[in-house]
Design a protein around this motif. Structure first.
Motif, PDB file in Angstrom:
ATOM      1  N   PRO A 115      33.285  32.251  47.307  1.00 33.67           N
ATOM      2  CA  PRO A 115      33.941  33.452  47.866  1.00 33.67           C
ATOM      3  C   PRO A 115      33.004  34.366  48.640  1.00 33.67           C
ATOM      4  O   PRO A 115      33.444  35.063  49.555  1.00 33.67           O
ATOM      5  CB  PRO A 115      34.498  34.158  46.620  1.00 33.67           C
ATOM      6  CG  PRO A 115      34.709  33.070  45.631  1.00 33.67           C
ATOM      7  CD  PRO A 115      33.578  32.117  45.869  1.00 33.67           C
ATOM      8  N   THR A 118      32.935  33.987  52.438  1.00 35.76           N
ATOM      9  CA  THR A 118      34.126  34.360  53.194  1.00 35.76           C
ATOM     10  C   THR A 118      34.249  35.867  53.209  1.00 35.76           C
ATOM     11  O   THR A 118      33.926  36.548  52.225  1.00 35.76           O
ATOM     12  CB  THR A 118      35.382  33.733  52.569  1.00 35.76           C
ATOM     13  OG1 THR A 118      35.176  32.337  52.378  1.00 35.76           O
ATOM     14  CG2 THR A 118      36.597  33.943  53.444  1.00 35.76           C
ATOM     15  N   ARG A 123      39.732  37.149  52.403  1.00 34.92           N
ATOM     16  CA  ARG A 123      40.182  36.779  51.054  1.00 34.92           C
ATOM     17  C   ARG A 123      41.356  37.627  50.605  1.00 34.92           C
ATOM     18  O   ARG A 123      42.294  37.133  49.966  1.00 34.92           O
ATOM     19  CB  ARG A 123      39.023  36.932  50.063  1.00 34.92           C
ATOM     20  CG  ARG A 123      37.996  35.819  50.132  1.00 34.92           C
ATOM     21  CD  ARG A 123      36.924  36.018  49.099  1.00 34.92           C
ATOM     22  NE  ARG A 123      35.949  37.017  49.515  1.00 34.92           N
ATOM     23  CZ  ARG A 123      35.096  37.620  48.700  1.00 34.92           C
ATOM     24  NH1 ARG A 123      35.147  37.366  47.401  1.00 34.92           N
ATOM     25  NH2 ARG A 123      34.226  38.484  49.162  1.00 34.92           N
ATOM     26  N   THR A 124      41.325  38.916  50.951  1.00 36.97           N
ATOM     27  CA  THR A 124      42.419  39.798  50.548  1.00 36.97           C
ATOM     28  C   THR A 124      43.722  39.404  51.227  1.00 36.97           C
ATOM     29  O   THR A 124      44.779  39.331  50.584  1.00 36.97           O
ATOM     30  CB  THR A 124      42.062  41.252  50.889  1.00 36.97           C
ATOM     31  OG1 THR A 124      40.852  41.612  50.209  1.00 36.97           O
ATOM     32  CG2 THR A 124      43.164  42.195  50.455  1.00 36.97           C
ATOM     33  N   TRP A 127      45.237  36.320  49.681  1.00 38.81           N
ATOM     34  CA  TRP A 127      46.050  36.614  48.500  1.00 38.81           C
ATOM     35  C   TRP A 127      47.408  37.182  48.896  1.00 38.81           C
ATOM     36  O   TRP A 127      48.414  36.926  48.235  1.00 38.81           O
ATOM     37  CB  TRP A 127      45.326  37.604  47.593  1.00 38.81           C
ATOM     38  CG  TRP A 127      44.352  36.938  46.670  1.00 38.81           C
ATOM     39  CD1 TRP A 127      42.996  37.015  46.703  1.00 38.81           C
ATOM     40  CD2 TRP A 127      44.676  36.077  45.577  1.00 38.81           C
ATOM     41  NE1 TRP A 127      42.454  36.256  45.693  1.00 38.81           N
ATOM     42  CE2 TRP A 127      43.464  35.675  44.987  1.00 38.81           C
ATOM     43  CE3 TRP A 127      45.871  35.608  45.038  1.00 38.81           C
ATOM     44  CZ2 TRP A 127      43.412  34.821  43.898  1.00 38.81           C
ATOM     45  CZ3 TRP A 127      45.830  34.756  43.945  1.00 38.81           C
ATOM     46  CH2 TRP A 127      44.606  34.373  43.390  1.00 38.81           C
ATOM     47  N   GLN A 166      39.884  38.300  41.237  1.00 37.10           N
ATOM     48  CA  GLN A 166      39.272  37.154  41.912  1.00 37.10           C
ATOM     49  C   GLN A 166      38.004  37.550  42.658  1.00 37.10           C
ATOM     50  O   GLN A 166      37.022  36.807  42.677  1.00 37.10           O
ATOM     51  CB  GLN A 166      40.293  36.537  42.873  1.00 37.10           C
ATOM     52  CG  GLN A 166      39.827  35.237  43.522  1.00 37.10           C
ATOM     53  CD  GLN A 166      39.120  35.449  44.853  1.00 37.10           C
ATOM     54  OE1 GLN A 166      39.343  36.443  45.531  1.00 37.10           O
ATOM     55  NE2 GLN A 166      38.250  34.509  45.207  1.00 37.10           N
ATOM     56  N   ILE A 167      38.004  38.724  43.254  1.00 40.09           N
ATOM     57  CA  ILE A 167      36.845  39.165  44.022  1.00 40.09           C
ATOM     58  C   ILE A 167      35.708  39.604  43.102  1.00 40.09           C
ATOM     59  O   ILE A 167      34.524  39.384  43.386  1.00 40.09           O
ATOM     60  CB  ILE A 167      37.261  40.299  44.977  1.00 40.09           C
ATOM     61  CG1 ILE A 167      38.202  39.748  46.052  1.00 40.09           C
ATOM     62  CG2 ILE A 167      36.046  40.955  45.622  1.00 40.09           C
ATOM     63  CD1 ILE A 167      38.837  40.797  46.920  1.00 40.09           C
TER      64      ILE A 167
END
Length: 291
Positions: A115, A118, A123-124, A127, A166-167
C-alpha cells in the motif's frame, strides 16, 4: 593525585564533553526549532487574535458549539475504533510474519508494504469503488444471496472506519514485527521445557516481550488517526466530520485563520494529553525506550 582531585577532573571532562555534544547537536536543534516550534508558536498566537489583531478568547469559546463537540467526538471515536481494530488484525499478522519461513515472510512483508507504493488518494477512491452501492462488495453479496439490497458501506462511519483501518494497518504491523523478531526464542523454549503449555508460554513469555512494539504501534496509529483528513473526507461523504476537516473548512470556506489555529492548538493539546495519560497508565515512554 587525591581521590577528590580525580573526581573533579572527571567532572570537568564530562562537562567539556557535554558542551561539545551540545555544540554538535545545536544545528539540528536550531532546525527543529525553526521548522516545528516556530510554526506552532505562530498558530498559538493567532488563536488569541481577532481580525483586527486584538486579544480575544472567542475562537476557544466556539469549541463549546454542538458542531465542534460532535466533530471532536467523531474524531476520538474513529481514532479509538481504528486503533483497536488494527491491534486485533495487526498482532496475528505480525506474529505470522515472525513465525513462517523466510520465503513466505518476504511475500507477506511485500503485501504489507505494497500500500505504501500507491498514493493515499488512489487507495481511498479504490475503497469508494469497492464499497459503493453498486460496487464490488455489494455485487458479490447480492450474487451470493447474502443480502437482498445493497448495504450502505460508504459516506458513513462504517466506510470511513474500513478505509482508515486498511491504511493504518501497516503502521501497526511494522513495529510489532520488529519487536517480535527481537524476542529470543530460547525464552519460549525454556518455558516449554519447564512444563508450560504453548498458550501459557505465549501469554506469559512471548506477549510481554512484544508489548513495546504493540504500544509503539498504538501510539503511531492513534496519533495519525487524530489528524487524518483525506480518507474521512472521501469515504465519509461530508457526513463524517473530523477535527481536521473543521480546520480545513475554517481556512478554505471562512478564511478564519484564528479559528483554524484554535482548532489546531486544541487538537495538539488533546493529543499530548492522551499520550501523557497512556504513558502514566501503561508506561508507553519507558516501554518504547526499552528501559
Amino acid at each position: 593525585m587525591s581521590a577528590g582531585a580525580n573526581e573533579a577532573a572527571l567532572a570537568r571532562a564530562e562537562r567539556r564533553e557535554a558542551r561539545g555534544l551540545f555544540l554538535l547537536c545545536s544545528p539540528a536543534v536550531l532546525l527543529i526549532g525553526l521548522v516545528i516550534f516556530l510554526p506552532i508558536g505562530w498558530l498559538f498566537a493567532l488563536s488569541f487574535q481577532n481580525e483586527q489583531g486584538a486579544f480575544t478568547l472567542d475562537h476557544y469559546a466556539r469549541m463549546l458549539h454542538p458542531a465542534y463537540t460532535r466533530s471532536f467526538q467523531t474524531t476520538l471515536e474513529l481514532s479509538f475504533l481504528v486503533t483497536g481494530i488494527c491491534c486485533l488484525l495487526g498482532y496475528p499478522l505480525a506474529y505470522l510474519m515472525s513465525q513462517v519461513p523466510k520465503a513466505w515472510r518476504a511475500i507477506i512483508f511485500v503485501c504489507v508494504l505494497f500500500p505504501f507504493w500507491t498514493s493515499l488518494l488512489v487507495r481511498t477512491y479504490a475503497w469508494l469503488v469497492l464499497l459503493q452501492r453498486r460496487g464490488v462488495v455489494n455485487s458479490w453479496l447480492q450474487d451470493l444471496g447474502l443480502v437482498d439490497q445493497p448495504l450502505r458501506l460508504v459516506h458513513n462511519f462504517t466506510g470511513t472506519a474500513i478505509g482508515m483501518t486498511q491504511i493504518m494497518l501497516p503502521f501497526m504491523v511494522l513495529p510489532l514485527y520488529a519487536a517480535m523478531t527481537a524476542v529470543d526464542r530460547d525464552y519460549v523454549k525454556a518455558a516449554s521445557s519447564l512444563g508450560a503449555s504453548p498458550i501459557r508460554s505465549f501469554w506469559q513469555v512471548f506477549f510481554p516481550l512484544t508489548l513495546p512494539g504493540l504500544l509503539a504501534g498504538i501510539v503511531l496509529v492513534f496519533v495519525l488517526c487524530l489528524g487524518f483528513y483525506v480518507t474521512p473526507a472521501v469515504l465519509g461523504g461530508g457526513r463524517v466530520l473530523m477535527w481536521s476537516m473543521s480546520i480545513e473548512r475554517s481556512v478554505a470556506v471562512y478564511s478564519d485563520w484564528g479559528a483554524a489555529s484554535a482548532l489546531g492548538v486544541v487538537l495538539l493539546v488533546v493529543t499530548l494529553g492522551i499520550l501523557w495519560i497512556m504513558n502514566r497508565l501503561f508506561g508507553v515512554g519507558q516501554a518504547i525506550g526499552g528501559r
